[in-house]
Scaffold this active site. Structure first.
Site, PDB file in Angstrom:
ATOM      1  CD  GLU A 126      -0.783  -0.188   3.797  1.00 33.29           C
ATOM      2  OE1 GLU A 126      -1.591   0.625   4.247  1.00 33.29           O
ATOM      3  OE2 GLU A 126      -0.520  -1.280   4.326  1.00 33.29           O
ATOM      4  CE  LYS A 128       7.330   5.376   5.343  1.00 38.97           C
ATOM      5  NZ  LYS A 128       7.247   6.774   5.718  1.00 38.97           N
ATOM      6  CG  ASP A 130       5.876  12.667   3.020  1.00 35.87           C
ATOM      7  OD1 ASP A 130       6.155  12.512   4.215  1.00 35.87           O
ATOM      8  OD2 ASP A 130       6.603  13.285   2.219  1.00 35.87           O
ATOM      9  CE1 TYR A 237      -0.158   3.748   9.413  1.00 41.60           C
ATOM     10  CE2 TYR A 237      -0.895   5.379   7.817  1.00 41.60           C
ATOM     11  CZ  TYR A 237      -0.116   5.027   8.898  1.00 41.60           C
ATOM     12  OH  TYR A 237       0.699   5.956   9.475  1.00 41.60           O
ATOM     13  CE  LYS A 325      11.107   6.827   3.230  1.00 38.47           C
ATOM     14  NZ  LYS A 325      12.175   7.051   4.079  1.00 38.47           N
ATOM     15  CB  CYS A 419      33.589  34.461  12.329  1.00 38.55           C
ATOM     16  SG  CYS A 419      31.851  34.563  12.774  1.00 38.55           S
ATOM     17  CB  CYS A 422      32.454  37.851  15.747  1.00 37.84           C
ATOM     18  SG  CYS A 422      33.476  36.382  15.694  1.00 37.84           S
ATOM     19  CB  CYS A 443      33.463  31.386  14.447  1.00 36.99           C
ATOM     20  SG  CYS A 443      33.652  32.805  15.515  1.00 36.99           S
ATOM     21  CB  CYS A 449      31.156  34.708  17.807  1.00 39.29           C
ATOM     22  SG  CYS A 449      30.277  34.589  16.250  1.00 39.29           S
TER      23      CYS A 449
HETATM   24  S1  IVH Z   1       2.306   1.061   9.102  1.00 40.15           S
HETATM   25  C1  IVH Z   1       4.205  -0.558  13.170  1.00 40.15           C
HETATM   26  N1  IVH Z   1       1.408   2.037   6.836  1.00 40.15           N
HETATM   27  O1  IVH Z   1       5.341   5.830   8.080  1.00 40.15           O
HETATM   28  C2  IVH Z   1       4.230   0.308  11.963  1.00 40.15           C
HETATM   29  N2  IVH Z   1       2.807   3.433   8.168  1.00 40.15           N
HETATM   30  O2  IVH Z   1       8.115   5.230   8.654  1.00 40.15           O
HETATM   31  C3  IVH Z   1       2.919   0.889  11.627  1.00 40.15           C
HETATM   32  N3  IVH Z   1       3.147   5.672   7.240  1.00 40.15           N
HETATM   33  O3  IVH Z   1       5.055   5.929  11.548  1.00 40.15           O
HETATM   34  C4  IVH Z   1       3.001   1.817  10.476  1.00 40.15           C
HETATM   35  N4  IVH Z   1       1.913   5.392   5.444  1.00 40.15           N
HETATM   36  O4  IVH Z   1       3.561   7.489  10.128  1.00 40.15           O
HETATM   37  C5  IVH Z   1       2.174   2.270   7.923  1.00 40.15           C
HETATM   38  N5  IVH Z   1       0.503   2.778   4.840  1.00 40.15           N
HETATM   39  C6  IVH Z   1       1.251   3.002   5.916  1.00 40.15           C
HETATM   40  C7  IVH Z   1       1.894   4.242   6.133  1.00 40.15           C
HETATM   41  C8  IVH Z   1       2.669   4.407   7.271  1.00 40.15           C
HETATM   42  C9  IVH Z   1       2.662   6.237   6.132  1.00 40.15           C
HETATM   43  C10 IVH Z   1       4.048   6.333   8.190  1.00 40.15           C
HETATM   44  C11 IVH Z   1       3.660   6.190   9.630  1.00 40.15           C
HETATM   45  C12 IVH Z   1       4.825   5.500  10.263  1.00 40.15           C
HETATM   46  C13 IVH Z   1       5.932   5.850   9.336  1.00 40.15           C
HETATM   47  C14 IVH Z   1       7.050   4.850   9.417  1.00 40.15           C
END
Ligand code: IVH
Length: 700
Positions: A126, A128, A130, A237, A325, A419, A422, A443, A449
């Site tokens: 799924e 991730k 942001d 999630y 990532k 610096c 200063c 510095c 400073c």
């Molecule tokens: S599962 C035990 N699912 O990413 C872990 N996290 O880097 C439970 N995040 O703290 C997290 N999308 O804030 C999960 N589909 C997703 C996510 C997700 C974003 C974030 C979340 C987590 C962080 C970890």
């Protein structure tokens, strides 16, 4: 930048030193990211630091002490909101970056569980999101509380703010469990973020750097009516405390969430192989630009909840999930100038001023150039066209220049040797042992400073130090300029000096009766402070939050620390005592001794201690029945793999050893146990079965 020495070639002492230094650096970035919503390095760079840190611990396991950053997540919560203790910690995810690592993740899971090669293993994939994670508590289907992640164990109570988010139901549909803590991500769409920034600009307020920061800033408003005016969204999630889980799989629970009326991400699927996971990753990545909200990768989770609980956690993240990532985003633009910023410890940091450019949907006008060597290595010159990279939500970095686009008259950049604030000489210290120059030019005007003085004050008042509300960077700069504040002790005399002064703060532009009253109240509230925060606030070099906590725990009181540090001349017992604190080394010990040897610092401390009371550190208690015990597993285990047993024991605070000795407290013996069992019997060490072990740790 110099290539780091491969971890295999480090001596234990070098590793310990590097681990301590990296720990401080990472903790500082965590603070900027989690507490200030203002990160200063790219996710990719952060991940690289973290990997090296974890690599050091993998090779030198003695570094993975309870203080280690691998044992915790995030940063302590801000003090503005009431605190909420998470009954189930909100942990983080491990990261992977390549398709090859997807296969490794799946293989690792299979190995840990001891799955046969032909056994099925379902894993979900799924996006991730942001944004920022949030835990929503429902009791009998009614929304009762919302909390941010904070440091993973304790977050901020943002109930009133979350109540204003339209898409989060106040009452769940259908028959939800009696207690249900739904976890997910709060985020802002890109379109809403742009519109919000336009409104900010029109109101003369600073813009947010990206949708994540604007979501965080919008949620963490003390006045919920401000949150109500900001368009926030949510995807569920995960979960925390639940009285009865509505399904036996990850996907099943998410479907149940959907049936309760909670928003869930439509791009979640169940995969049955590494290939399917990679295919879905590629699909999500290809559609990324058209989603309308920022995502920074794909999360994979073992679908079966029974398997999840067997897999458990390793330090701060689950073994049953990982985040794949996306690579960082890049763009080209013009380098208009290079400015030098002077930090608290005098470090001169070059900042690139750029022709604004959009990178991954975010307008970028500053980037870090790291240090002098980095500029020289890339031969970056003002007037150059440069490639900028931005990953996630942080200060972007310059990858390199485009040589064809260099103007004929571009001249090599000369890094200043004085610096810029200063005028004192700025030097690169030479490491006595290695004879190499530090990458950072500093510095030398420590006490004269103004830039360093101001930065020290900012650090002192900052969130994880004294946390003085209303005394932010802007106010400190102003008060310093006007001679109202010179040292930290001056903060505490500000109210009384203001009362005696003819020109009152409340009559100044930008101030009023109320803001001055709030500021003075905030100062009063900090006349008592926990020891670790006090030490951290002093801004001793190499003493960030982690080392401050270590000092606090070791010495218990400030007087004890001060007495030892004052006596810590080279070669003394006192110096050895500091040096031997877990995680410390020569560099940290020297910095502490230097700080207390400086008469000016002593004066400031004396003055400060007439105004504040430092609360001593309490001892920490351990709970599990096997905490601190050394356990050996031998013979065949029937209910779990050896790795699983070991991980579980360590989670409970036990040490797991490979062989039986006088130091062993307990031997867990399964069928086929041989010489180890014999030795245990010979030494009279308690021996129990796998069943008894499970009973002992409360798993039966
Ligand atoms: S599962 C035990 N699912 O990413 C872990 N996290 O880097 C439970 N995040 O703290 C997290 N999308 O804030 C999960 N589909 C997703 C996510 C997700 C974003 C974030 C979340 C987590 C962080 C970890």
């Amino acid at each position: 930048m110099k290539q780091p020495t491969p971890i295999e070639r480090l001596t234990p002492a070098q590793a310990r030193k590097e681990h301590a230094k990296l720990g401080e650096e990472i903790a500082e970035h965590d603070r900027r990211y989690y507490a200030d919503d203002a990160p200063t390095i790219s996710d990719a760079d952060y991940d690289a630091l973290r990997r090296r840190y974890e690599g050091l611990e993998a090779r030198f396991p003695e570094l993975a002490t309870p203080e280690s950053l691998t044992q915790k997540v995030g940063a302590a919560p801000s003090e503005k909101f009431a605190k909420v203790r998470h009954k189930v910690p909100m942990l983080s995810l491990g990261n992977i970056f390549t398709e090859e690592e997807v296969g490794e993740f799946v293989a690792r899971v299979r190995r840990f569980l001891g799955l046969k090669p032909d056994a099925d293993l379902a894993i979900t994939a799924e996006p991730k999101i942001d944004g920022l994670s949030c835990s929503l508590r429902y009791e009998n289907g009614i929304f009762v509380q919302a909390a941010t992640r904070g440091d993973g164990y304790e977050g901020e109570d943002v109930t009133a703010n979350v109540r204003t988010i339209g898409e989060i139901p106040h009452r769940l549909a259908g028959t939800a469990p009696e207690v249900l803590e739904v976890r997910g991500e709060i985020y802002m769409t890109r379109a809403d973020f742009m519109a919000l920034n336009a409104r900010q600009a029109a109101a003369g307020k600073p813009p947010f750097a990206n949708p994540r920061n604007s979501a965080a800033g919008s949620l963490r408003q003390l006045d919920p009516t401000i949150t109500a005016g900001r368009p926030l969204h949510f995807f569920a999630y995960a979960w925390g405390e639940v009285s009865a889980l509505p399904a036996e799989t990850q996907m099943g629970v998410v479907r149940a969430f959907e049936s309760f009326g909670l928003p869930v991400n439509p791009l979640m699927v169940v995969c049955r192989s590494t290939e399917e996971l990679i295919a879905h990753y590629r699909r999500i990545e290809a559609g990324r630009a058209t989603l309308g909200y920022d995502i920074d990768g794909v999360v994979y989770k073992v679908d079966s909840l029974a398997l999840q609980s067997r897999l458990g956690f390793v330090s701060r993240s689950p073994r049953w999930a990982t985040a794949h990532k996306f690579p960082a985003e890049k763009a080209m633009t013009l380098l208009r100038g290079i400015e030098i910023n002077v930090g608290r410890t005098g470090a001169l940091t070059p900042i690139a001023r750029l022709e604004p450019v959009t990178v991954g949907g975010v307008v970028v006008s500053n980037a870090t150039l790291h240090n002098e060597d980095e500029i020289a290595r890339k031969d970056v010159r003002v007037g150059d066209t440069v490639t900028v990279q931005r990953a996630g939500d942080v200060i972007p970095q310059i990858l390199g220049i485009v040589p064809e686009k260099r103007p004929n008259d571009a001249i090599p950049y000369v890094f200043p040797t004085t610096c810029p604030v200063c005028g004192s000489a700025a030097i690169r210290e030479i490491d006595e042992k290695t004879g190499t120059a530090d990458v950072v030019r500093r510095c030398t005007g420590a006490l004269v400073c103004p830039a360093q003085a101001v930065e020290r004050l900012k650090h002192f008042a900052s969130r994880n130090a004294f946390d003085i509300e209303g005394l932010g960077d802007k106010q400190i700069e102003l008060f310093y300029r006007e001679g109202l504040l010179q040292t930290a002790a001056d903060i505490f005399t500000l109210p009384e000096r203001d009362a005696a002064s003819a020109t009152k703060l409340k009559d100044r532009e930008g101030y009023g009766e109320l803001s001055v009253r709030n500021l003075f109240a905030a100062i009063e509230a900090r006349r008592e402070i926990p020891l670790n925060r006090f030490i951290y606030a002093l801004g001793i070099r190499h003493v960030g939050e982690t080392n401050a906590r270590r000092l606090a725990r070791h010495f218990g009181t400030f007087e004890a620390l001060r007495e030892t540090a004052r006596a810590a001349s080279v070669g003394s017992d006192a110096r050895a005592e500091i040096n031997n604190i877990e995680g410390f080394g020569d560099v940290v010990a020297e910095a502490i001794a230097d700080f207390f040897a400086e008469p000016h610092n002593e004066q400031v401390l004396d003055a400060l201690l007439t105004h504040v009371t430092v609360v001593p550190m309490e001892a920490v208690a351990t709970t599990s029945p096997v905490a601190g015990k050394t356990v050996v597993f031998t013979g065949a285990l029937e209910r779990m793999t050896r790795d699983e047993a070991k991980a579980q024991a360590e989670r409970l605070g036990a040490k797991v050893a490979g062989s039986v000795s006088k130091k062993t407290d307990l031997v867990v013996a399964g069928p086929g146990a041989g010489s180890k069992l014999a030795k245990a019997t010979e030494l009279g060490i308690e021996t129990i079965s796998e069943e008894d072990w499970l009973k002992l740790i409360g798993q039966e």
